[in-house]
Design an enzyme around this catalytic site. Structure first.
Site, mmCIF file in Angstrom:
data_model
loop_
_atom_site.group_PDB
_atom_site.id
_atom_site.type_symbol
_atom_site.label_atom_id
_atom_site.label_comp_id
_atom_site.label_asym_id
_atom_site.label_seq_id
_atom_site.Cartn_x
_atom_site.Cartn_y
_atom_site.Cartn_z
ATOM 1 N N ASP A 67 0.815 -1.214 0.000
ATOM 2 C CA ASP A 67 0.000 0.000 0.000
ATOM 3 C C ASP A 67 0.850 1.266 0.000
ATOM 4 O O ASP A 67 2.070 1.213 0.177
ATOM 5 C CB ASP A 67 -0.962 -0.012 1.206
ATOM 6 C CG ASP A 67 -0.291 -0.471 2.498
ATOM 7 O OD1 ASP A 67 0.953 -0.454 2.567
ATOM 8 O OD2 ASP A 67 -1.005 -0.849 3.432
ATOM 9 N N ASP A 136 -7.142 -2.685 14.470
ATOM 10 C CA ASP A 136 -8.537 -2.978 14.112
ATOM 11 C C ASP A 136 -8.658 -4.250 13.261
ATOM 12 O O ASP A 136 -9.699 -4.525 12.686
ATOM 13 C CB ASP A 136 -9.179 -1.783 13.379
ATOM 14 C CG ASP A 136 -8.505 -1.456 12.051
ATOM 15 O OD1 ASP A 136 -7.543 -2.169 11.655
ATOM 16 O OD2 ASP A 136 -8.938 -0.504 11.385
ATOM 17 N N HIS A 138 -6.981 -5.017 10.511
ATOM 18 C CA HIS A 138 -6.803 -4.890 9.055
ATOM 19 C C HIS A 138 -5.498 -5.529 8.578
ATOM 20 O O HIS A 138 -4.538 -5.636 9.327
ATOM 21 C CB HIS A 138 -6.885 -3.421 8.595
ATOM 22 C CG HIS A 138 -5.738 -2.547 9.010
ATOM 23 N ND1 HIS A 138 -5.872 -1.186 9.207
ATOM 24 C CD2 HIS A 138 -4.425 -2.817 9.260
ATOM 25 C CE1 HIS A 138 -4.708 -0.677 9.533
ATOM 26 N NE2 HIS A 138 -3.813 -1.643 9.587
HETATM 27 P P1 PGA Z 1 2.359 -1.285 12.658
HETATM 28 O O1 PGA Z 1 1.147 -1.277 11.621
HETATM 29 O O2 PGA Z 1 3.303 -2.342 12.172
HETATM 30 O O3 PGA Z 1 2.964 0.079 12.593
HETATM 31 O O4 PGA Z 1 1.771 -1.616 13.989
HETATM 32 C C1 PGA Z 1 0.605 -2.500 11.202
HETATM 33 C C2 PGA Z 1 -0.562 -2.257 10.266
HETATM 34 O O5 PGA Z 1 -1.303 -1.268 10.472
HETATM 35 O O6 PGA Z 1 -0.745 -3.049 9.348
#
Ligand code: PGA
Length: 261
Positions: A67, A136, A138
């Site tokens: 992304d 959350d 995702h």
């Molecule tokens: P993070 O994000 O590794 O910074 O915790 C993970 C994500 O949102 O996929």
């Protein structure tokens, strides 16, 4: 889904790096799907070490990132292009033309997303996709409610994600609210998935994704339907798994695992 629980973040990162190294040793021209965020930093550090100290070769590897924020250019220090260059690409021998990160500045988003999907296919599909998980639930920016069949597209980020990411921007209003993201359907076509999670704030999302029902409300739960998915988690992220002891038992007694004499 296989669950591997590590005592530390470093051990978790090293085990995940070993999966990638094993793949590259058997398929030097593998196609890797990569993720950003704080979680895979240890994995990338270990891959750089394996490259520098043990000659892990990326010269034939192709990569696709999950992304990118819409509106941020390659050089913006919070763009995922920049993150990948700084934390991995500039330290290994991957040819720049083999690197794909969604463009946050494409004028025609729809055409770009279609091109990204077709480029993945042209390269033979993704052999191994690295994933983080949001608090959350995702994967990539497939927020709660995303179709489990979704493809690469523009997504409006959830309020929770914007709040989680605000720590990286000087002002909360600077956090982008749109991203281009591979869809859950795109991710599920990768031949192998490895999901990484550390820290207590991921424990609930980890438990729901591994042991909860498959649901678009926790898009990481789609991994339960994948034939070759591994979750690498540290003790804190594993703390709400109800079958934690069983996963540890499997880890210890897996066929082929070294047995105590
Ligand atoms: P993070 O994000 O590794 O910074 O915790 C993970 C994500 O949102 O996929």
């Amino acid at each position: 889904m296989e669950v591997i629980i590590s005592k530390t973040y470093e051990e978790m990162s090293a085990l995940a790096a070993r999966e990638i190294a094993n793949l590259l040793n058997t398929k030097p021209n593998a196609v890797l799907g990569l993720a950003t965020g704080s979680t895979p930093l240890g994995l990338y550090k270990e891959l750089v070490r394996l490259h520098k100290e043990e000659g892990l070769d990326f010269s034939q590897v192709t990569t696709f990132n999950l992304d990118e924020y819409v509106g941020l250019s390659h050089s913006h220090d919070q763009s995922y292009h920049y993150f990948m260059t700084e934390n991995l690409f500039k330290h290994i021998n991957i040819p720049v033309q083999n690197i794909h990160v969604p463009s946050g500045t494409a004028l025609n988003h729809l055409a770009f997303c279609q091109w990204y999907e077709s480029r993945i296919k042209e390269c033979g599909g993704i052999d191994l996709q690295v994933l983080g998980i949001g608090s959350d639930g995702h994967i990539a920016f497939n927020e709660p409610g995303s179709s489990l069949g979704s493809r690469t597209r523009i997504k409006t980020l959830a309020k929770q994600t914007i709040e989680d990411n605000a720590r990286f921007f000087s002002r909360p209003e600077d956090v982008p609210i749109y991203a281009i993201t591979m869809g859950v359907g795109t991710i599920m076509e990768a031949r192998k998935l490895i999901m990484l999670a550390n820290k207590k704030n991921k424990a609930k999302a980890v438990a729901l994704s591994i042991e909860g029902p498959v649901s678009c409300q926790i898009t990481a739960s789609a991994l339960q339907l994948h034939p070759d998915a591994i979750a690498f988690v540290d003790e804190a992220a594993a703390s709400e798994l109800s079958m934690r002891d069983y996963y540890l038992w499997i880890q210890k007694n897996k066929p082929g695992a070294p047995r105590p004499q």
